[in-house]
Design an enzyme around this catalytic site. Sequence first.
Site, mmCIF file in Angstrom:
data_model
loop_
_atom_site.group_PDB
_atom_site.id
_atom_site.type_symbol
_atom_site.label_atom_id
_atom_site.label_comp_id
_atom_site.label_asym_id
_atom_site.label_seq_id
_atom_site.Cartn_x
_atom_site.Cartn_y
_atom_site.Cartn_z
ATOM 1 N N ARG A 1 25.607 -27.094 -53.691
ATOM 2 C CA ARG A 1 25.732 -28.383 -54.287
ATOM 3 C C ARG A 1 24.947 -28.391 -55.465
ATOM 4 N NH1 ARG A 1 26.889 -28.512 -49.322
ATOM 5 N NH2 ARG A 1 25.156 -27.048 -49.325
ATOM 6 N N THR A 2 23.789 -27.952 -55.510
ATOM 7 C CA THR A 2 22.889 -28.264 -56.638
ATOM 8 C C THR A 2 23.276 -27.690 -57.925
ATOM 9 O OG1 THR A 2 21.099 -28.714 -55.142
ATOM 10 C CG2 THR A 2 20.567 -28.630 -57.491
ATOM 11 N N LYS B 1 12.723 -7.497 -62.214
ATOM 12 C CA LYS B 1 11.852 -6.504 -62.784
ATOM 13 C C LYS B 1 10.121 -7.136 -62.964
ATOM 14 C CE LYS B 1 15.774 -5.667 -66.062
ATOM 15 N NZ LYS B 1 16.130 -5.996 -67.108
ATOM 16 N N ARG C 1 15.697 -23.812 -59.803
ATOM 17 C CA ARG C 1 15.439 -23.682 -58.246
ATOM 18 C C ARG C 1 14.514 -22.399 -58.205
ATOM 19 N NH1 ARG C 1 19.269 -25.090 -53.351
ATOM 20 N NH2 ARG C 1 19.065 -26.987 -54.062
ATOM 21 N N HIS D 1 12.499 -31.937 -54.299
ATOM 22 C CA HIS D 1 13.825 -31.726 -54.658
ATOM 23 C C HIS D 1 14.141 -33.205 -55.461
ATOM 24 C CE1 HIS D 1 17.775 -30.512 -55.157
ATOM 25 N NE2 HIS D 1 18.133 -30.182 -53.885
HETATM 26 N N1 CP Z 1 21.455 -30.256 -51.104
HETATM 27 C C1 CP Z 1 21.213 -29.196 -51.511
HETATM 28 O O1 CP Z 1 20.280 -28.941 -52.238
HETATM 29 O O2 CP Z 1 22.313 -28.201 -51.482
HETATM 30 P P1 CP Z 1 22.283 -26.939 -52.030
HETATM 31 O O3 CP Z 1 21.150 -25.951 -51.290
HETATM 32 O O4 CP Z 1 23.818 -26.319 -51.565
HETATM 33 O O5 CP Z 1 21.988 -26.864 -53.421
#
Ligand code: CP
Length: 368
Positions: free
Chosen positions: A52-53, A81, A102, A130
Amino acid sequence: MKKNLIDIRDFSIAEVDRLISLAKDIIAHGERYASACHGKKLATLFFEPSTRTRLSFESAMMELGGNVIGFSSASSSSASKGESVADTAQVISCFADIIAMRHPKEGAPMVASLNASIPVINAGDGGHNHPTQTLTDLLTISRQKGRLNNMVVGCCGDLKYGRTVHSLVSAMSRYEGVKFVFIAPDELRMPVGLRKELDEAGVPYVETTSLEEVLPELDVLYMTRVQQERFADVEQYNRLKDSYILNTDKLAHAKADMIIMHPLPRVNEISVAVDKDPRACYFQQVLNGKFIRMALILTLLGLAPEVADSDVIGDDVARYEEAVVNAKEHGFHCASGRCITSVEQELPQAFFKTENGYRCIYCDRKPE
Ligand code: CP
């Protein structure tokens, strides 16, 4: 000054409200924004899996007329590396206009923001924060309930490692009349630091292990997955993974206008039959994620009209430098294996002062 989003509290309530308004305008008039980011590039740096993100960020930039570069795993980047987060951030600043990152280690996007010359967005750091999921959640609650205040919000499942609930509670505790109900097994309770923050701010909350008992009083039920990837002990994960399963029988006792949210991915915690219930809005939530990220990209790139009178974002660099001095003066060290400093040991130790003592600037834990 460059703007980043590392923690949801980097944005004031007024700024969050402006983002939500902008997202709603994008939903209503998408065509007005179709070329807003023409010539701009988003870099998605994902050192940890995502559906999603990452894809909603990429889709958001494309719908704004911009382009996307990036990688979707650490193994396909030079991190494999041994390249540091700081160096990666400087390198990507040569190629892109904005970064969404991320990382499995807490504080990694913050390190990137201090070393990049372009805005950095935290797209999830370990079990820590998040913030763009939280913006997604706030837009969803605002659209579904018509308000963000005066409601009872239940958070259920893995409240210990669930970064989405940490950021959501942090954000919603700033709105009037919000009460939280934390539903979790003893092993996965909301972290003590966050509970203390609520205590100090006078925000009401209760803790329980029983979903059934509290379901009738909730306006929002935020379900979460027990996250296998955060457990060192597989037996403990297996024992806890099915602690809560929302099904249609249980929902019979919930309010008719309660909404069911989930950041997804789900495993077992919401049965598929619940998807047909009109109160289920987790797929609507996914779509909202694209719209709010469009609003965020526009805002951080200085392309949204709302930015002009923005009072956001303090001086991150000055705060960081003070935190480094604090660590040196007191000989503080972060011992958390989840912190970015556990793998990038050349990073300076850095601790900021709170009313309850000092905390690691990367992962918010107390010093040793
Ligand atoms: N909600 C969420 O962070 O989903 P993903 O891990 O798929 O990005």
